[in-house]
Write an enzyme that holds these catalytic residues in place. Structure first.
Site, PDB file in Angstrom:
ATOM      1  N   ASP A  13      -5.755  -6.231   1.055  1.00  0.00           N
ATOM      2  CA  ASP A  13      -4.969  -5.613  -0.035  1.00  0.00           C
ATOM      3  C   ASP A  13      -5.129  -6.299  -1.403  1.00  0.00           C
ATOM      4  OD1 ASP A  13      -4.187  -4.241   2.199  1.00  0.00           O
ATOM      5  OD2 ASP A  13      -2.054  -4.658   2.017  1.00  0.00           O
ATOM      6  N   LYS A 123      -4.849   1.671   5.122  1.00  0.00           N
ATOM      7  CA  LYS A 123      -3.719   1.561   6.047  1.00  0.00           C
ATOM      8  C   LYS A 123      -2.443   1.977   5.340  1.00  0.00           C
ATOM      9  CE  LYS A 123      -2.665  -3.177   4.781  1.00  0.00           C
ATOM     10  NZ  LYS A 123      -1.242  -3.023   4.408  1.00  0.00           N
ATOM     11  N   CYS A 171       1.292  -8.774   4.309  1.00  0.00           N
ATOM     12  CA  CYS A 171       0.146  -8.130   4.963  1.00  0.00           C
ATOM     13  C   CYS A 171      -0.868  -9.117   5.510  1.00  0.00           C
ATOM     14  CB  CYS A 171      -0.466  -7.097   4.035  1.00  0.00           C
ATOM     15  SG  CYS A 171       0.660  -5.688   3.819  1.00  0.00           S
TER      16      CYS A 171
END
Ligand code: VGL
Ligand code: ZN
Length: 225
Positions: A13, A123, A171
């Site tokens: 990310d 995702k 994450c």
């Protein structure tokens, strides 16, 4: 017994919304890790993956999709029930709108050397569940959404997974824990992450300890090949 070593790099990310100056969920220092990430991308990992948080506008983790007064980004928490099994529930934090599909905030940082990335894995597209891990949502009985990451790594016969990116306490954390659960020897490159709440990292390190995940420095011998 096996001396096989086939490492993968998973960059989690590294997106505009998680970085200053304009990110809606900017992590302090988020942009500063890019030079190190680019150094890592120059190495011959068998597979280099970049993940993207990639939410629809009506995603359950956005405070804006909930009613007052329990809808304060960063502060409020809600209970989410497994849409396939309402008896399984999960307490989760609400966020500002972030990484909405098709928006600037969802883009990878332009200074990241994506020409060296082999696969981009999206995702968090399922509006009904939070999904910090790049592998799957947190529900277990049953799991609701899986990304293609586990299959990608297993098909490539990866043995070791090196994780970096954002955010260290969300994450990156759940991606590393799931990587270990998938059977990969898992290491997090500490300097190549930044946390939303740096003060929460002590408890994250305990979880890593219990799961067999190691936090390494960038000049660790496991990266010296
Ligand atoms: C993340 C909060 C919400 C992350 C994603 O990438 O760490 N954090 N969605
Ligand atoms: Zn998100």
């Amino acid at each position: 017994m096996s001396s096989r070593f086939k490492p993968a790099l998973v960059l989690v990310d590294v997106q505009e919304d998680f970085c200053p100056p304009n990110g809606s969920l900017a992590v302090q220092g988020g942009r500063d890790i890019v030079p190190l990430l680019n150094e890592l991308l120059d190495r011959p990992f068998a597979i280099k993956v970049a993940t993207k948080d990639f939410h629809p506008p009506d995603h359950i983790s956005f405070a804006s999709n909930h009613d007052a007064p329990n809808n304060k980004p960063f502060e409020s928490t809600i209970t989410i029930a497994n849409p396939l099994n309402p008896s399984e529930t999960q307490e989760t934090r609400l966020w500002p709108d972030h990484c909405v599909q098709g928006t600037k905030g969802a883009e990878l940082l332009p200074e990241l050397n994506v020409t060296k990335v082999h696969e981009i894995v999206e995702k968090g597209q399922d509006t009904r569940v939070e999904m910090y891990s790049a592998f799957a949502d947190p529900f277990k009985s049953p799991c609701v959404s899986k990304s293609r990451l586990a299959k990608l790594l297993h098909d490539a016969e990866i043995t070791d997974v090196f994780v970096a990116g954002l955010a260290a306490d969300y994450c990156v954390r759940y991606t590393a824990l799931d990587a270990a659960r998938e059977g990969f020897k898992t290491r997090v490159i500490g300097e190549a992450t930044r946390a939303v709440d740096p003060s929460s990292m002590d408890s994250v390190l305990k979880e890593y300890d219990e799961a067999g995940v190691t936090v390494i420095e960038k000049d660790d011998e496991s990266l010296s090949w």
